[in-house]
Design a protein around this motif. Structure first.
Motif, PDB file in Angstrom:
ATOM      1  N   ARG A  14      -1.510  -6.891   7.881  1.00 23.13           N
ATOM      2  CA  ARG A  14      -1.269  -6.318   9.204  1.00 23.13           C
ATOM      3  C   ARG A  14      -2.406  -6.493  10.205  1.00 23.13           C
ATOM      4  O   ARG A  14      -2.181  -6.386  11.403  1.00 23.13           O
ATOM      5  CB  ARG A  14      -0.966  -4.817   9.059  1.00 23.13           C
ATOM      6  CG  ARG A  14       0.203  -4.509   8.129  1.00 23.13           C
ATOM      7  CD  ARG A  14       1.502  -5.052   8.654  1.00 23.13           C
ATOM      8  NE  ARG A  14       1.897  -4.385   9.883  1.00 23.13           N
ATOM      9  CZ  ARG A  14       2.994  -4.659  10.572  1.00 23.13           C
ATOM     10  NH1 ARG A  14       3.779  -5.654  10.175  1.00 23.13           N
ATOM     11  NH2 ARG A  14       3.294  -3.994  11.666  1.00 23.13           N
ATOM     12  N   ARG A  15      -3.613  -6.716   9.751  1.00 24.09           N
ATOM     13  CA  ARG A  15      -4.743  -6.865  10.677  1.00 24.09           C
ATOM     14  C   ARG A  15      -5.861  -7.620   9.964  1.00 24.09           C
ATOM     15  O   ARG A  15      -5.784  -7.845   8.760  1.00 24.09           O
ATOM     16  CB  ARG A  15      -5.245  -5.506  11.188  1.00 24.09           C
ATOM     17  CG  ARG A  15      -5.888  -4.651  10.106  1.00 24.09           C
ATOM     18  CD  ARG A  15      -6.293  -3.264  10.606  1.00 24.09           C
ATOM     19  NE  ARG A  15      -7.233  -3.302  11.696  1.00 24.09           N
ATOM     20  CZ  ARG A  15      -8.557  -3.399  11.540  1.00 24.09           C
ATOM     21  NH1 ARG A  15      -9.077  -3.509  10.332  1.00 24.09           N
ATOM     22  NH2 ARG A  15      -9.353  -3.405  12.582  1.00 24.09           N
ATOM     23  N   HIS A  16      -6.887  -7.975  10.703  1.00 20.97           N
ATOM     24  CA  HIS A  16      -8.043  -8.626  10.106  1.00 20.97           C
ATOM     25  C   HIS A  16      -8.949  -7.576   9.473  1.00 20.97           C
ATOM     26  O   HIS A  16      -9.324  -6.586  10.119  1.00 20.97           O
ATOM     27  CB  HIS A  16      -8.828  -9.400  11.173  1.00 20.97           C
ATOM     28  CG  HIS A  16      -8.053 -10.511  11.789  1.00 20.97           C
ATOM     29  ND1 HIS A  16      -7.381 -10.366  12.976  1.00 20.97           N
ATOM     30  CD2 HIS A  16      -7.825 -11.784  11.368  1.00 20.97           C
ATOM     31  CE1 HIS A  16      -6.779 -11.506  13.278  1.00 20.97           C
ATOM     32  NE2 HIS A  16      -7.022 -12.369  12.317  1.00 20.97           N
ATOM     33  N   ASN A  17      -9.312  -7.796   8.236  1.00 18.94           N
ATOM     34  CA  ASN A  17     -10.260  -6.936   7.533  1.00 18.94           C
ATOM     35  C   ASN A  17     -11.606  -7.660   7.552  1.00 18.94           C
ATOM     36  O   ASN A  17     -11.846  -8.558   6.752  1.00 18.94           O
ATOM     37  CB  ASN A  17      -9.762  -6.701   6.099  1.00 18.94           C
ATOM     38  CG  ASN A  17     -10.741  -5.898   5.270  1.00 18.94           C
ATOM     39  OD1 ASN A  17     -11.334  -4.965   5.760  1.00 18.94           O
ATOM     40  ND2 ASN A  17     -10.914  -6.289   4.017  1.00 18.94           N
ATOM     41  N   VAL A  18     -12.478  -7.271   8.488  1.00 20.31           N
ATOM     42  CA  VAL A  18     -13.698  -8.042   8.735  1.00 20.31           C
ATOM     43  C   VAL A  18     -14.824  -7.596   7.815  1.00 20.31           C
ATOM     44  O   VAL A  18     -14.744  -6.577   7.122  1.00 20.31           O
ATOM     45  CB  VAL A  18     -14.134  -7.936  10.213  1.00 20.31           C
ATOM     46  CG1 VAL A  18     -13.024  -8.403  11.145  1.00 20.31           C
ATOM     47  CG2 VAL A  18     -14.563  -6.513  10.553  1.00 20.31           C
ATOM     48  N   LEU A  19     -15.890  -8.409   7.803  1.00 17.67           N
ATOM     49  CA  LEU A  19     -17.049  -8.104   6.978  1.00 17.67           C
ATOM     50  C   LEU A  19     -17.533  -6.681   7.273  1.00 17.67           C
ATOM     51  O   LEU A  19     -17.666  -6.272   8.429  1.00 17.67           O
ATOM     52  CB  LEU A  19     -18.175  -9.097   7.258  1.00 17.67           C
ATOM     53  CG  LEU A  19     -17.902 -10.571   6.955  1.00 17.67           C
ATOM     54  CD1 LEU A  19     -19.165 -11.395   7.177  1.00 17.67           C
ATOM     55  CD2 LEU A  19     -17.385 -10.769   5.547  1.00 17.67           C
ATOM     56  N   GLY A  20     -17.797  -5.934   6.199  1.00 21.07           N
ATOM     57  CA  GLY A  20     -18.284  -4.561   6.319  1.00 21.07           C
ATOM     58  C   GLY A  20     -17.218  -3.508   6.180  1.00 21.07           C
ATOM     59  O   GLY A  20     -17.531  -2.337   5.963  1.00 21.07           O
TER      60      GLY A  20
END
Length: 368
Positions: A314-320
């Protein structure tokens, strides 16, 4: 909203109508896949995949059974290797598994991909967007159908996504106390895994909660750990890499030293990620699909059978970022239980959603 970009402002390719029509002409036809990362579910391959998604279930790590979602390492199309529209960014949007039986150690499975649908979707941030849906049945050498998979990818113009500036850069910082809390969550996972104790369908009720699993905080090292088991789409070096770029020049994006690298670099390079219009380097879609599978297999126990899994990214899971995935029982029909799956990040934003069907043992039916 659409964004008008002049030719001089463009860094990447734009969607071409002739290419779209050529791609549409491929619907229903066999799609050539790139070489698979693994062709046999050996104990080593299964163990590496399990470690890559953080699943320490002894069934996988001891080589007893195969992680169901390890099929993602057996066919590149199933994992997001898309055809057509060269230079147009591909974002993995999810996958569906429909198992005829559980995959087993020593299974040699081959995907036979076809392009099932090509759908134009409205995009609020990247002009035109196209959804490509592939059908990928997995069969043994003697033709036995083990699983029918579907994969979903969206194609967006990188320049349009960047110029629309829908996203702001995301930075998540963690205190030592928060890191220790996350470490404790991981230590507690072992006790929540059902394991060898059968979960009988007679004991399951609609509304029962599926215990949560923690994933992250995500790092570039996390991405590498997954790549060791999954293999990636375009991760190659030396002559192998240059051969790929010769055959598919639109894949090559020069890095800061002028050396061509694949678009897959967005998963560990924040600068390239922002150049293509996303908020930062982010996780792999097949990885997140596998996290949701982990939630299900921990809950169902060693005697359960994962019959169906559908996961939407559903969305971008970015670094951190930290993801917590769980579920709830929404239906019980005979020996089959339906689960609704959810995953959210540390701020409560939806990361993924899904549905699973699990066949559980019955007390009234003696084991075979």
């Amino acid at each position: 909203m659409t964004t008008d970009i002049t030719r001089a402002d463009r860094e990447f390719a734009s969607i071409d109508e002739q290419q779209v029509e050529h791609l549409r002409s491929m619907i229903g036809k066999p799609i050539r896949s790139d070489r698979p990362h693994i062709s046999e579910l050996t104990p080593d391959a299964v163990r590496h995949y399990a470690h890559g998604i953080g699943d320490r279930n002894p069934l996988w790590t001891a080589g007893t059974l195969a992680v169901p979602t390890a099929l993602l390492a057996m066919d590149k199309v199933f994992s997001g290797y898309v055809t057509g529209l060269p230079g147009i960014h591909a974002m993995y949007a999810g996958a569906t598994f429909e198992f005829e039986r559980a995959p087993r150690i020593s299974d040699r499975l081959t995907g036979d991909a076809t392009l099932a649908e090509l759908i134009e979707r409205p995009s609020r941030f990247a002009g035109r967007s196209w959804q490509q849906i592939y059908r990928v049945p997995f069969r043994t050498p003697d033709g036995e159908l083990v699983c029918t998979g579907h994969s979903y990818c969206f194609r967006v113009e990188r320049d349009s996504a960047r110029e629309a500036k829908k996203y702001e850069e995301i930075r998540v910082d963690w205190t030592p106390a928060q890191i220790e809390d996350i470490a404790q969550r991981y230590r507690d996972e072992e006790a929540r895994r059902r394991g060898a104790e059968p979960r009988y369908v007679e004991d399951v009720r609609v509304g029962d909660l599926v215990p949560a699993l923690t994933k992250g905080p995500y790092t570039a090292t996390t991405a590498i750990a997954y790549l060791l088991g999954w293999g990636g789409l375009y991760v190659r070096g030396h002559a192998d890499a240059f051969d790929l770029f010769t055959r598919h020049p639109a894949l090559a994006i020069p890095n800061e030293w002028g050396v061509p690298e694949p678009p897959e670099r967005v998963h560990w390079d924040p600068d390239l990620a922002r150049r293509v219009g996303v908020p930062g380097a982010y996780d792999y879609g097949p990885e997140r699909v596998s996290w949701m599978g982990h939630v299900v297999t921990d809950w169902m126990g060693d005697d359960g059978f994962l019959q169906y899994l559908d996961v939407q990214v559903r969305r971008h899971n970015v670094l951190g970022e930290l993801v917590t995935a769980d579920g709830v029982v929404t239906a019980v029909d005979g020996d089959t239980v339906t689960l609704t799956l959810n995953a959210v990040n540390q701020d409560g934003l939806e990361s993924a959603r899904g549905t699973a069907r699990v066949v559980l043992p019955q007390r009234s039916v003696p084991p075979r």
